[in-house]
Design a protein around this motif. Structure first.
Motif, PDB file in Angstrom:
ATOM      1  N   ILE A 167       1.477  -0.524  14.223  1.00  0.00           N
ATOM      2  CA  ILE A 167       2.575  -1.333  13.339  1.00  0.00           C
ATOM      3  C   ILE A 167       2.282  -0.935  11.955  1.00  0.00           C
ATOM      4  O   ILE A 167       1.300  -0.669  11.493  1.00  0.00           O
ATOM      5  N   ALA A 168       3.652  -0.706  11.333  1.00  0.00           N
ATOM      6  CA  ALA A 168       3.674  -0.103   9.986  1.00  0.00           C
ATOM      7  C   ALA A 168       3.545  -1.319   9.043  1.00  0.00           C
ATOM      8  O   ALA A 168       4.513  -2.210   8.501  1.00  0.00           O
ATOM      9  N   ARG A 169       2.162  -1.746   8.589  1.00  0.00           N
ATOM     10  CA  ARG A 169       1.950  -2.783   8.094  1.00  0.00           C
ATOM     11  C   ARG A 169       2.058  -2.748   6.679  1.00  0.00           C
ATOM     12  O   ARG A 169       2.151  -3.782   5.798  1.00  0.00           O
ATOM     13  N   HIS A 170       1.693  -1.647   6.130  1.00  0.00           N
ATOM     14  CA  HIS A 170       1.556  -1.366   4.552  1.00  0.00           C
ATOM     15  C   HIS A 170       2.749  -0.515   4.254  1.00  0.00           C
ATOM     16  O   HIS A 170       2.960   0.675   4.556  1.00  0.00           O
ATOM     17  N   PRO A 171       3.727  -1.020   3.454  1.00  0.00           N
ATOM     18  CA  PRO A 171       4.859  -0.369   2.924  1.00  0.00           C
ATOM     19  C   PRO A 171       4.298   0.798   2.056  1.00  0.00           C
ATOM     20  O   PRO A 171       3.458   0.707   1.247  1.00  0.00           O
ATOM     21  N   GLY A 172       4.992   2.095   2.082  1.00  0.00           N
ATOM     22  CA  GLY A 172       4.604   3.089   1.096  1.00  0.00           C
ATOM     23  C   GLY A 172       4.855   4.376   1.617  1.00  0.00           C
ATOM     24  O   GLY A 172       5.581   4.880   2.460  1.00  0.00           O
ATOM     25  N   THR A 173       4.476   5.619   0.726  1.00  0.00           N
ATOM     26  CA  THR A 173       4.385   6.879   1.255  1.00  0.00           C
ATOM     27  C   THR A 173       3.495   7.472   1.886  1.00  0.00           C
ATOM     28  O   THR A 173       2.069   7.649   1.468  1.00  0.00           O
TER      29      THR A 173
END
Length: 482
Positions: A167-173
């Motif tokens: 799961i992509a829990r942390h937005p960012g690059t």
């Protein structure tokens, strides 16, 4: 007196040879350690990992890293297919290059998802004889999905498949790369971008670009796979978010000419109330990511470029080129940038365990590779790590599976925005203290992301008590996770 002079000359000669060797190792990291037959990197031994297939000292009731997977969720599912294969590429300058690719390109496809998405990636190794994995650099995910051969999975051999799910829990690059013999495989092209967009906007921008700085086969300087730089569309008055990903081993000094700018994110993590800057170099270590925000001027271009490598240049807009930065312009310093924000994590808080890591040219605490004792942690503990860079070139130290907070630099607490990251870039003489909570059970690498340094032995483990692995590193299994 003559004999003394001769002895002095011989001593100086040996010192010069020794220094030259150290500098050579430091600069290119081309010297690799001998890979043992079999190592259990999940060992709880404080002195060394276990060799030659001996039994782990872990408790018989320990949970396996392979069983630490992403639980069921109700969010959107984004599915991608990636095929690793050797290819002959024609660069935009007309040159033919051999490369290892994802889906026939390097970098591989940019994967854009949204915060909360369940990401499913089906990897097929078509013909990479040395095996391949995918490590999701900077992403906090379950141990089994980290893509480290011999620790979290076996390498994927030609004709085999492996599915990653998190799961992509942390937005960012973020970015992805093979962690099987990564010093070779990333350089040959097995890399790509992963962008996690936020559910709610934290910074406003009109255009969002992500750019990978790459040196293919340690020869061709490429920007998003193109030689000679990159031209991006931008109109006067538009606000641009530019995500800079350093997929090369060495630090890149990036300058922004033609406008004021803000550093809004480091390693995918937003900064608090970032100030406007102008005419400062940004040092981006190997594997690190910096997001910058700027508004296009009414006339002329904006150029973002490397101080030392002419091919890494991004030009935005049309018209007259801006005046470039002076070579001796100031260097961006995150330790007093932006506004403080209380989070309860401070240098004087109580830590459950503290570790001191002294960095040499390609070693940690005087040891290399599996001879370096692991950092042992227990779930829920707060851990402080002190890095001291004593000798050698820059070391971008990267921690898998966690975000840490930077506490101090050279004994002084940070006074600006909190800095959360997955890597810390150290130059010779630097001393940093970082802190993280052991809140993601597993077996995790901590290593220099100058991948040549990692191959030479500058890599160690952060191991949770009560976690084991069924996989082994070494020549017997073929799993080599530098």
């Amino acid at each position: 007196m003559k004999a003394w002079r001769n002895r002095f000359k011989r001593t100086c000669s040996w010192l010069i040879i020794l220094l030259a060797c150290m500098l050579a190792i430091s600069a290119c990291g081309s010297i690799s350690v001998k890979v043992p037959e079999e190592i259990d990197m999940g060992s709880t031994e404080e002195h060394s990992h276990l060799e030659h297939g001996s039994q782990s000292a872990a408790d018989a009731n320990a949970v396996s890293c392979a069983d630490l997977t992403e639980p069921a969720s109700t969010g959107p599912v984004r599915t991608f297919d990636l095929t690793a294969a050797a290819a002959s590429l024609e660069l935009n300058n007309g040159k033919e290059r051999k490369a290892w690719t994802f889906n026939g390109t390097t970098p591989g496809p940019e994967l854009r998802v949204r915060e909360g998405d369940r990401v499913v990636v089906n990897l097929l190794n078509k013909d990479i004889e040395k095996g391949v994995t995918i490590h999701w650099h900077g992403v906090v995910l379950p141990c089994s999905q980290d893509g480290v051969p011999g620790v979290t999975q076996d390498a994927v051999w030609p004709g085999e498949r492996f599915t990653y799910e998190f799961i992509a829990r942390h937005p960012g690059t973020y970015w992805y790369h093979s962690h099987q013999q990564s010093s070779e495989q990333a350089e040959k092209g097995l890399i790509g971008r992963l962008i996690v967009e936020p559910k709610e906007e934290t910074f406003h921008y009109d255009r969002d670009y992500a750019v990978t700085l790459q040196k293919l086969n340690d020869k061709d300087v490429l920007t998003n796979g193109l030689s000679g730089g990159l031209q991006l569309d931008a109109k006067p008055g538009e606000t641009i978010r530019l995500r800079l990903i350093n997929a090369y081993n060495l630090v890149q000094w990036m300058g922004i000419a033609g406008t004021d700018f803000q550093v809004i994110s480091i390693d995918g993590q937003d900064l608090n109330e970032p100030d406007k800057l102008r005419g400062e170099w940004i040092p981006i270590g190997g594997g690190q990511r910096y997001d910058v925000l700027f508004t296009m001027p009414n006339q002329g271009q904006v150029q973002v470029y490397s101080k030392k490598v002419s091919g890494w240049k991004i030009t935005l807009g049309e018209g007259q080129a801006p005046k470039k930065l002076d070579n001796d312009a100031p260097v961006f310093d995150f330790t007093d940038y932006g506004a403080p924000k209380a989070d309860g994590i401070s240098p004087d808080m109580k830590f459950d365990r503290t570790y001191d890591l002294v960095l040499g040219p390609v070693n940690i605490n005087g040891k290399s590779g599996h001879h370096i004792p692991p950092i042992m942690v227990k779930e829920g503990e707060w851990i402080k790590v002190r890095f001291e860079h004593q000798l050698g070139s820059e070391h971008p130290m990267h921690l898998h599976g966690h975000l840490f907070k930077v506490l101090t630099k050279n004994g002084k607490p940070l006074t600006g925005s909190p800095i959360y990251a997955d890597s810390i870039l150290l130059f010779k003489g630097d001393v940093y203290e970082i802190a993280f909570q052991a809140n993601n059970p597993g077996l995790w690498m901590e290593h220099c992301h100058n991948l040549g340094h990692a191959a030479a032995g500058m890599t160690m483990m952060v191991n949770y008590e009560g976690v084991k692995t069924p996989y082994r590193v070494g020549t017997k299994s073929g799993n080599i996770p530098d």
